[in-house]
Design an enzyme around this catalytic site. Sequence first.
Site, mmCIF file in Angstrom:
data_model
loop_
_atom_site.group_PDB
_atom_site.id
_atom_site.type_symbol
_atom_site.label_atom_id
_atom_site.label_comp_id
_atom_site.label_asym_id
_atom_site.label_seq_id
_atom_site.Cartn_x
_atom_site.Cartn_y
_atom_site.Cartn_z
ATOM 1 N N GLY A 214 10.024 21.778 -6.557
ATOM 2 C CA GLY A 214 9.414 20.563 -7.082
ATOM 3 C C GLY A 214 10.467 19.468 -7.128
ATOM 4 O O GLY A 214 11.469 19.516 -6.410
ATOM 5 N N SER B 107 -5.797 9.765 -16.125
ATOM 6 C CA SER B 107 -4.661 9.004 -16.635
ATOM 7 C C SER B 107 -4.920 8.502 -18.045
ATOM 8 O O SER B 107 -6.008 8.086 -18.411
ATOM 9 C CB SER B 107 -4.362 7.825 -15.726
ATOM 10 O OG SER B 107 -3.426 6.995 -16.366
ATOM 11 N N ARG C 33 -0.132 10.812 -27.643
ATOM 12 C CA ARG C 33 -0.952 11.909 -27.135
ATOM 13 C C ARG C 33 -1.270 12.959 -28.186
ATOM 14 O O ARG C 33 -2.407 13.411 -28.301
ATOM 15 C CB ARG C 33 -0.211 12.604 -25.985
ATOM 16 C CG ARG C 33 -0.092 11.735 -24.771
ATOM 17 C CD ARG C 33 0.727 12.428 -23.703
ATOM 18 N NE ARG C 33 0.803 11.571 -22.519
ATOM 19 C CZ ARG C 33 1.470 11.855 -21.411
ATOM 20 N NH1 ARG C 33 2.142 12.992 -21.332
ATOM 21 N NH2 ARG C 33 1.483 11.044 -20.388
ATOM 22 N N ARG D 185 7.046 14.823 -25.231
ATOM 23 C CA ARG D 185 7.569 14.062 -24.101
ATOM 24 C C ARG D 185 6.839 12.735 -23.963
ATOM 25 O O ARG D 185 5.629 12.669 -24.102
ATOM 26 C CB ARG D 185 7.399 14.863 -22.816
ATOM 27 C CG ARG D 185 7.910 14.149 -21.585
ATOM 28 C CD ARG D 185 7.788 14.992 -20.344
ATOM 29 N NE ARG D 185 6.403 15.321 -20.006
ATOM 30 C CZ ARG D 185 5.547 14.472 -19.449
ATOM 31 N NH1 ARG D 185 5.913 13.228 -19.183
ATOM 32 N NH2 ARG D 185 4.315 14.841 -19.163
#
Lengths: 261, 644, 252
Positions: B42, B284, B337, B442
């Site tokens: 990745g 998103s 979030r 994060r």
Amino acid sequence: MSNFSKAFSSTLGKKLIMGLTGLFLSLFLVVHLIGNLQLFKDDGGKAFNEYSFFMTHFTPIKIVSYLLYASIILHAVYALILTTANKKARPVGYAVTKGEANSTWSSRNMGILGTILLIFIVVHMSNFWAQYHWGKLPYARYEMNLNDATDVQVTELPFDGKHLVHSQYVDTQKGTEVVVAKDLYKIVSESFKQWWYVVLYVVSMIAMGFHLYHGFQSGFQTLGFDHSKYKPLIDFLGLWVFSIIIPAIFAAMPLYFFFLK
Amino acid sequence: MILDSKIPEGPLAEKWSKHKFNLKLVNPANKRKYTVIVIGTGLAGASAAASLAELGYNVKAFCFQDSPRRAHSIAAQGGVNAAKNYRNDGDSVYRLFYDTIKGGDYRAREANVYRLAEVSVDIIDQCVAQGVPFAREYGGLLDNRSFGGAQVSRTFYARGQTGQQLLLGAYSALNRQINEGKVKMYNRHEMLDIVKVDGKAQGVITRNLITGEIESHAGHAVLLCTGGYGNVFYLSTNAMGSNTTAIWRAHKKGAFFGNPCYTQIHPTCIPVSGDHQSKLTLMSESLRNDGRVWVPKTREMAEKVRKGQLKAADIKEEDRDYFLERKYPSFGNLVPRDVASRNAKEAFDDGRGVGSSGKAVYLDFADAIKRLGKHAVEAKYGNLFDMYYQITDENPYEMPMRIYPAVHYTMGGLWVDYNLQTTVPGLYALGECNFSDHGANRLGASALMQGLADGYFVIPYTLGDYLATIGPKPVDDKHPAFAEAKKGVEETVNKLLALNGTKTVDEYHRELGNIMWEYCGMARNEAGLTKAIGLIQELKADFWKNAKVLGVNEEFNMSLEKAHRVIDFIELGELMVRDALNRAESCGGHFREESQTEEGEAKRNDDEFAYVAAWEYKGDNVPQELHKEHLVYENVKLTQRSYK
Amino acid sequence: MNLTLKVWRQKNANDKGGFVTYKADSISQDMSFLEMLDVVNEGLTKKGEDPIHFDHDCREGICGMCSLYINGRPHGPKRAITTCQLHMRSFKDGETITIEPWRATAFPVIKDLAVDRSAFDRIQQAGGYVSVNTGGIPDANEIPIPKTIADEAFNSATCIQCGACVAACKNASASLFVSAKISQLALLPQGQPERYRRVQAMVAQMDAEGFGSCTNTGACEIECPKEISLTNINRMRRDYFNAKFFKEEEID
């Protein structure tokens, strides 16, 4: 290998040969069509036979014609090479395919269409072109009144193998122009009296229409020519001129002779 | 064992430059004598493999996918942060550092995060030079946007597929090195163990997923770049193949596991449609800029909606509970979030969820369409709306979207020091699979930044130091340690293939996921966590009795592949629960019900928990031992987050 | 809904392979196509039969790993999506669905529906990059790129390397894929120094892999899940002919 030969042995290069020859043949069609329009002239074939003589004896055109023969051969040979390679690229086919969902019928059947055209070209050329060059063609003598272009006297001169040559002079005493020429027109008009010949021609022209519907614009793409401003023009010409008008007029010739003459 | 984070001395802003100077260098002529093994391709793996090969090392790179370009970094949508301050809006390395530390709820190392912010600017330069087509403005310069509630516009993006474009950049750099013969690429290979010689990582055992061959590969160092372990929850936004096997097997060989319970749960995913659901699709976060989140005010009304007797559009304004706007008037729908996810969970735990499963809340664009016009909404979110329509068959222009929180990212991972080295010398962990830079939560657009920072700009320096120290002595896969490790792997394979019970591996995975989601998800408590440990242990025992694994090793065997991954997930699940149990505080994405303010908000406990929990493996069926790395904050003041 | 599946089964690359018919009963319309296969596989596993192997990973249409030739079309009947984004509501109850692997010499079958697409990797390894090392790079904003160029390069860069173009093409040509990769870098200033080397190297590798040639049928463009345009192929041709006929650079 030089860069050139490497280029032409690549898939892109082989297709370039297809594209260039194909477009050249398309261009030839235009010239051929314009010339053949003489067939519709009601002058006993004078204009057509003069045109035939010109096309086979004028040096620059002769050179171009060799290019043309080469193009036909290259186009066919490379089609065979590419098709074989393409078949090898997918040895196991699909059980179910829905080609119609993503491409035109002609684009998927260029090989079949091309084969029909090749057969046609062989028949066509052996009948007219080979006959004209090496066959025992009769001649025709045209005497045209210089004061009245519509007043043409036609005399048929059968093949005699020795004395007849193409000639053209003005008889000042009679006030006429005399032309003696190979009478290809006669061969054409006799051929087009046979129904199977007409059918072959019409079918082949339909095939040509489909072949060019894909082929004309595809040829430009193969050359890498693709511009949002000009592509619509090419597509338009490809559809209307090359896949409809030209094949239609060509097909009209045998029909004209079969039904109207 | 005392954890040495190897954080350099000196002022924050000078630490990395000084450290780089102090690191030993490998003589250019000697570099080709070293072999480095990179697991995973990745962003972190591909960038590391390419950069190290450019330096002259020989690299062997492995991925389980059929091409390195398919690693799951590819799926990142939003963007990548960098402190370029191209917008003249007050961004700086320090601000990015500060935002990241604060966003991580003060559970990350200052020095690491500062370094991350510092090298972030180089990442963008690097990617642009590779030909990554970032969004641009008409003037031809790079465009930026504000992302994830950041106060400055520092996010670089490439439409909705920044991850793919960045990965393709790293992949192209990798391809170049493969072409030059410096990288040997092994596709469709899964790492099943690391090999230690004299206490140092010196190779790996891999399985060729097509032929089943168990192979030994020797190298002077091993870099694990294998991404996150969110699939421990079965349903997550991760790819189907994303797994923990490489890092878990490394953990079993001595690498400590840092903060395993730190999981990020993303609020705007498309809800589960049934038991057949195999993964969750993220939309998103930007949707929350204009969408309003709500549920019906009463359970009765929600019940009717679930049964299809009432349509969302027919619910009157006064019967709707815009719970985020109500509870957090200043941030409203744009709360972080974790807050958004947790409040959604509260709503459907309260019986007010919508959708046939009852596990969803509405995200309504009716107001935005009224205010901006359908056209403007379409221009902004058209592709997301299409995606939603594609999956759910519901038109979000006409009825509100249904959203559901989903596991998205794992901040935890192998414990590493400042050099990205794990507790096993010569074994490194880069990107999402290490624990290092995001603390307990994060920030949006930071994952791509970290993966690339580690691979392009950190490991080329820090690995050199280690390699120079051990010297270019050849390594050999004929060492008995390889045979031993290989034998261990073969035994596991045989044990798995011998399983001929009644339940499929997927069923175990799904059950594990349910346990994890229920007890170790957005909100956790002691009783639940304790119960979960028991449940997972039972599940594990049951797996080894009743699971069914088909086929033989010497073939392309999906069933065996999955079994390997699931046994590791089960063991990891237990550790996550233990870690969550230990961390009796709420912080970041982790809400501990016993630790909340009077208003029911997360309450961090800095006195007791300002440390990294690093767990040491002690043997099969023995609880791991906890080691603490205390976090020292010299530059930022610890504050409580508030979005009221 | 209840369906009949005709699935290509092939144990390994050397096996001859053939179709096997399966029943897929009580399938929900909301399932994705791959979830439907998961359900079938779960049933097969329970019966002790080898599950159907197919490639898949991200299941959100970006990794490019999923494939499948479904009822005569790559990625199934809908446009601009991958198989993992295809939902069962696109099929009718009682329908028979034929599922085949991508077919091409350059994509040999590994097992069942999974094929080896490493040819695509090798084509890119041949030159699909800008030769820059890590570090020592000028500031990103030193190279202004007109937005239209950047957007066009982006359109080419959206290719996910799934191979649907090859699968759709009647000649199994890889032109769309290769040209998209070439175009992206040929459009951008960063790609200019190696532009003509790159196109020659990548085309040479494409040919070496045994893909067919492009006859401009346009099937690839229609079936591409990312709607990569045929224009890319023409760009590749221009650059290639330009390189071969008018440039000094020769590659071996």
